[in-house]
Design an enzyme around this catalytic site. Structure first.
Site, PDB file in Angstrom:
ATOM      1  N   SER A 142       0.471  -1.036  -0.172  1.00 28.68           N
ATOM      2  CA  SER A 142       0.363  -0.048   0.201  1.00 28.68           C
ATOM      3  C   SER A 142       0.582   1.071  -0.391  1.00 28.68           C
ATOM      4  CB  SER A 142      -0.557   0.474   1.134  1.00 28.68           C
ATOM      5  OG  SER A 142      -1.327   1.134   1.716  1.00 28.68           O
ATOM      6  N   TYR A 156      -1.753  -1.115  10.058  1.00 24.50           N
ATOM      7  CA  TYR A 156      -2.193  -1.755   8.702  1.00 24.50           C
ATOM      8  C   TYR A 156      -0.672  -1.200   8.247  1.00 24.50           C
ATOM      9  CZ  TYR A 156      -3.316  -1.361   3.914  1.00 24.50           C
ATOM     10  OH  TYR A 156      -4.042  -2.088   2.253  1.00 24.50           O
TER      11      TYR A 156
HETATM   12  P1  NAP Z   1     -11.305  -5.831   0.423  1.00 24.80           P
HETATM   13  O1  NAP Z   1     -11.681  -5.835  -0.675  1.00 24.80           O
HETATM   14  O2  NAP Z   1     -11.298  -5.515   2.086  1.00 24.80           O
HETATM   15  O3  NAP Z   1     -10.662  -7.684   0.253  1.00 24.80           O
HETATM   16  C1  NAP Z   1     -10.418  -8.281   0.876  1.00 24.80           C
HETATM   17  C2  NAP Z   1      -9.785  -9.850   0.588  1.00 24.80           C
HETATM   18  O4  NAP Z   1      -8.680 -10.512   0.806  1.00 24.80           O
HETATM   19  C3  NAP Z   1     -11.351 -10.573  -0.102  1.00 24.80           C
HETATM   20  O5  NAP Z   1     -11.031 -11.520  -0.900  1.00 24.80           O
HETATM   21  C4  NAP Z   1     -10.947 -11.748   1.420  1.00 24.80           C
HETATM   22  O6  NAP Z   1     -11.431 -12.955   1.071  1.00 24.80           O
HETATM   23  C5  NAP Z   1      -8.918 -11.232   1.523  1.00 24.80           C
HETATM   24  N1  NAP Z   1      -8.776 -12.122   3.090  1.00 24.80           N
HETATM   25  C6  NAP Z   1      -8.580 -11.590   4.050  1.00 24.80           C
HETATM   26  N2  NAP Z   1      -8.508 -12.357   5.017  1.00 24.80           N
HETATM   27  C7  NAP Z   1      -8.310 -13.728   3.932  1.00 24.80           C
HETATM   28  C8  NAP Z   1      -7.618 -14.681   4.793  1.00 24.80           C
HETATM   29  N3  NAP Z   1      -7.556 -15.145   6.313  1.00 24.80           N
HETATM   30  N4  NAP Z   1      -7.628 -15.820   4.044  1.00 24.80           N
HETATM   31  C9  NAP Z   1      -7.650 -15.713   2.596  1.00 24.80           C
HETATM   32  N5  NAP Z   1      -8.170 -13.967   2.557  1.00 24.80           N
HETATM   33  C10 NAP Z   1      -8.189 -13.359   3.140  1.00 24.80           C
HETATM   34  O7  NAP Z   1      -9.517  -5.412   0.239  1.00 24.80           O
HETATM   35  P2  NAP Z   1      -9.177  -5.327  -1.094  1.00 24.80           P
HETATM   36  O8  NAP Z   1      -8.869  -3.232  -1.020  1.00 24.80           O
HETATM   37  O9  NAP Z   1      -9.546  -5.583  -2.526  1.00 24.80           O
HETATM   38  O10 NAP Z   1      -6.958  -5.402  -0.905  1.00 24.80           O
HETATM   39  C11 NAP Z   1      -6.711  -6.307  -1.544  1.00 24.80           C
HETATM   40  C12 NAP Z   1      -5.134  -5.683  -0.960  1.00 24.80           C
HETATM   41  O11 NAP Z   1      -4.452  -4.353  -1.700  1.00 24.80           O
HETATM   42  C13 NAP Z   1      -4.815  -5.419   0.140  1.00 24.80           C
HETATM   43  O12 NAP Z   1      -3.730  -6.400   0.195  1.00 24.80           O
HETATM   44  C14 NAP Z   1      -4.829  -4.303   1.079  1.00 24.80           C
HETATM   45  O13 NAP Z   1      -4.077  -3.699   2.346  1.00 24.80           O
HETATM   46  C15 NAP Z   1      -4.039  -3.801  -0.563  1.00 24.80           C
HETATM   47  N6  NAP Z   1      -4.138  -2.184  -0.060  1.00 24.80           N
HETATM   48  C16 NAP Z   1      -6.268  -2.349  -0.802  1.00 24.80           C
HETATM   49  C17 NAP Z   1      -6.076  -0.812  -0.817  1.00 24.80           C
HETATM   50  C18 NAP Z   1      -7.415   0.406  -1.038  1.00 24.80           C
HETATM   51  O14 NAP Z   1      -8.084   0.968  -1.273  1.00 24.80           O
HETATM   52  N7  NAP Z   1      -8.555  -0.849  -1.075  1.00 24.80           N
HETATM   53  C19 NAP Z   1      -4.825   0.306  -0.499  1.00 24.80           C
HETATM   54  C20 NAP Z   1      -3.493  -0.119  -0.850  1.00 24.80           C
HETATM   55  C21 NAP Z   1      -3.297  -1.524  -0.606  1.00 24.80           C
HETATM   56  P3  NAP Z   1     -12.729 -13.670   1.411  1.00 24.80           P
HETATM   57  O15 NAP Z   1     -13.805 -12.582   2.025  1.00 24.80           O
HETATM   58  O16 NAP Z   1     -12.323 -15.078   1.343  1.00 24.80           O
HETATM   59  O17 NAP Z   1     -11.959 -14.276   2.828  1.00 24.80           O
END
Ligand code: NAP
Length: 248
Positions: A142, A156
């Site tokens: 991130s 985080y």
């Molecule tokens: P999200 O929509 O909340 O989705 C999170 C994903 O992680 C879901 O598919 C969930 O799967 C999975 N997950 C959570 N805990 C898990 C576990 N213990 N084992 C396996 N899967 C797990 O998040 P997102 O925004 O797509 O974020 C994806 C990545 O990008 C993350 O690493 C996040 O830190 C990073 N990121 C996001 C942003 C943002 O603004 N959205 C910015 C920077 C970085 P289940 O529902 O099946 O548990």
């Protein structure tokens, strides 16, 4: 962009950025193994959508913090496909609290899913990729891992900064075996993760983004796909920021 018959595994592929990555990789002819933990139904629906679009995909349930489950998931890929060309680690959580009221459980859980989960998946992937002497890993950090993020995110931010350092160290070990590892650091992306931020705070941050809006999961996915592909064959050990220019 990918050799024929390529296989990718996307952790956290059931929702958000991971889901967009799965769709984008599949649109380039890659078979995608969609990992999920709790979201089995969304993962199955994603596979159905990929297949309806003419692509190929399957699901694999595993909590990324569960060492035995992660190992079994990669063994399943090896026995089913005999190869793994791409790993994308998108599974992640937030447990935002100001530090003075943050419980150690919030800290540990965030580190466990984001960092240990990334380690466990990368280790299993590297075992396969080293043997085949090719492969590409893309980890999701991130931009907060570089700039310290918002107040209330020490857990985080620590996990995301660790992923950047980890990916660099991993790439050093992987390079002699023909395996590349890069990191993508998104900014503010419209997914369930950012939906949980109170609307007023979200609007305030959004108004400060230089490009004037949040990013989409698809915009991150295109960068991930490029790094995972043969078009990025001379790129390893790098962190790429996709944050609309950051906050003004
Ligand atoms: P999200 O929509 O909340 O989705 C999170 C994903 O992680 C879901 O598919 C969930 O799967 C999975 N997950 C959570 N805990 C898990 C576990 N213990 N084992 C396996 N899967 C797990 O998040 P997102 O925004 O797509 O974020 C994806 C990545 O990008 C993350 O690493 C996040 O830190 C990073 N990121 C996001 C942003 C943002 O603004 N959205 C910015 C920077 C970085 P289940 O529902 O099946 O548990």
């Amino acid at each position: 962009m990918f050799t024929e018959g390529s296989v990718a595994l996307v952790t956290g592929g059931s929702r958000g950025i991971g889901r967009a990555v799965a769709l984008d990789l599949a649109s380039h002819g890659v078979h995608v193994v969609v990992n999920y933990s709790r979201s089995e139904q969304p993962a199955k629906e994603l596979v159905a959508q990929i297949e309806a679009d003419g692509g190929s995909a399957s699901t694999a349930g595993a909590d990324v913090t569960d060492e035995a489950a992660v190992r079994a998931m990669f063994q399943g890929v090896r026995s089913e496909h005999g190869r793994l060309d791409v790993l994308v680690t998108s599974a992640g959580v937030t447990r935002d609290r100001f530090m003075v009221v943050m419980g150690s459980k919030d800290f540990r859980e965030t580190m466990d899913v984001n960092m240990t989960g990334t380690f466990l998946a990368c280790r299993e992937a590297l075992r396969i990729m080293q043997h085949q002497r090719r492969g590409a890993i893309v980890t999701l950090s991130s931009s907060s891992g570089l700039d310290g993020g918002f107040p209330g995110q020490t857990n985080y931010v620590a996990s995301k900064g660790a992923i950047i350092a980890f990916t660099k160290a991993l790439s050093n070990e992987a390079a002699p075996h023909g395996v590349r590892a890069n990191c993508v650091a998104p900014g503010f992306i419209a997914t369930d993760m950012t939906k949980s931020i109170p609307a007023k705070i979200r609007a305030e941050y959004e108004s400060r983004i230089r490009l004037g809006r949040m990013g989409t999961p698809e915009e991150v996915a295109q960068l991930v796909t490029f790094l995972a592909s043969d078009r990025a064959s001379y790129i390893t050990s790098e962190t790429f920021v996709a944050n609309g220019g950051g906050l003004a």
